[in-house]
Motif scaffolding. Structure first.
Motif, PDB file in Angstrom:
ATOM      1  N   VAL A 148       3.041  10.836  -6.786  1.00 42.46           N
ATOM      2  CA  VAL A 148       4.099  11.400  -7.623  1.00 42.46           C
ATOM      3  C   VAL A 148       3.593  11.584  -9.047  1.00 42.46           C
ATOM      4  N   ILE A 149       2.923  10.599  -9.583  1.00 43.69           N
ATOM      5  CA  ILE A 149       2.420  10.688 -10.960  1.00 43.69           C
ATOM      6  C   ILE A 149       1.374  11.789 -11.077  1.00 43.69           C
ATOM      7  N   LEU A 150       0.441  11.870 -10.137  1.00 43.34           N
ATOM      8  CA  LEU A 150      -0.598  12.900 -10.212  1.00 43.34           C
ATOM      9  C   LEU A 150      -0.026  14.293 -10.039  1.00 43.34           C
ATOM     10  N   LEU A 178       0.816  -1.216   0.000  1.00 49.72           N
ATOM     11  CA  LEU A 178       0.000   0.000   0.000  1.00 49.72           C
ATOM     12  C   LEU A 178       0.850   1.265   0.000  1.00 49.72           C
ATOM     13  N   VAL A 179       1.831   1.346   0.862  1.00 53.75           N
ATOM     14  CA  VAL A 179       2.620   2.576   1.009  1.00 53.75           C
ATOM     15  C   VAL A 179       3.366   2.927  -0.289  1.00 53.75           C
ATOM     16  N   PRO A 180       4.132   2.015  -0.881  1.00 53.38           N
ATOM     17  CA  PRO A 180       4.785   2.394  -2.145  1.00 53.38           C
ATOM     18  C   PRO A 180       3.777   2.695  -3.256  1.00 53.38           C
ATOM     19  N   GLY A 181       2.657   1.995  -3.268  1.00 50.70           N
ATOM     20  CA  GLY A 181       1.631   2.270  -4.279  1.00 50.70           C
ATOM     21  C   GLY A 181       1.069   3.670  -4.161  1.00 50.70           C
ATOM     22  N   LEU A 182       0.789   4.102  -2.944  1.00 52.25           N
ATOM     23  CA  LEU A 182       0.294   5.464  -2.731  1.00 52.25           C
ATOM     24  C   LEU A 182       1.335   6.508  -3.128  1.00 52.25           C
TER      25      LEU A 182
END
Length: 123
Positions: free
Chosen positions: A21-23, A12-16
């Motif tokens: 970053v992308i947004l 979850l943490v790296p995914g968030l």
């Protein structure tokens, strides 16, 4: 159970972080509230002014930059006094600043442009 929770958090943490970053790089914003949506959509339009609105802008020394960056961006849309369902162009009333407003602006937001019709100084 603890092992499953650990794997969940590890994913979850790296995914968030990746999503944020992308947004942020794309300049995306999450504006779900009606005031934010109207403001964001208005700022994408071409601005046109009625002659009386231009006169009031000059009288109160309001520039187009101040109108966009402060009054519209930081103002509050008064939906009780607005006609958001008007066809073909919804009509809105903005109060600036949000607390103890000094200015009241009426405008209509059409498909291509936003036409500013009245500007009143409240105090």
């Amino acid at each position: 159970m603890l092992k499953k929770l650990k794997f969940y958090i590890i994913g979850l943490v790296p995914g968030l972080l990746i999503v944020f970053v992308i947004l942020n790089q794309k300049g995306a914003s999450c504006s779900y509230f009606p005031n934010d949506r109207v403001t964001a959509e208005t700022l994408t339009k071409d601005f046109t002014y009625t002659p009386t609105f231009k006169t009031e802008m000059e009288l109160h020394k309001i520039t187009e930059k101040f109108l966009k960056d402060s009054i519209i961006s930081e103002g509050k849309v008064d939906f009780d006094k607005s006609n958001a369902q008007a066809k073909p162009c919804p009509e809105y009333l903005i109060l600036y600043p949000k607390k103890n407003p000094h200015f009241e602006i009426n405008y209509s937001k059409c498909r291509e442009n936003a036409e500013f019709t009245t500007l009143k100084k409240l105090r």
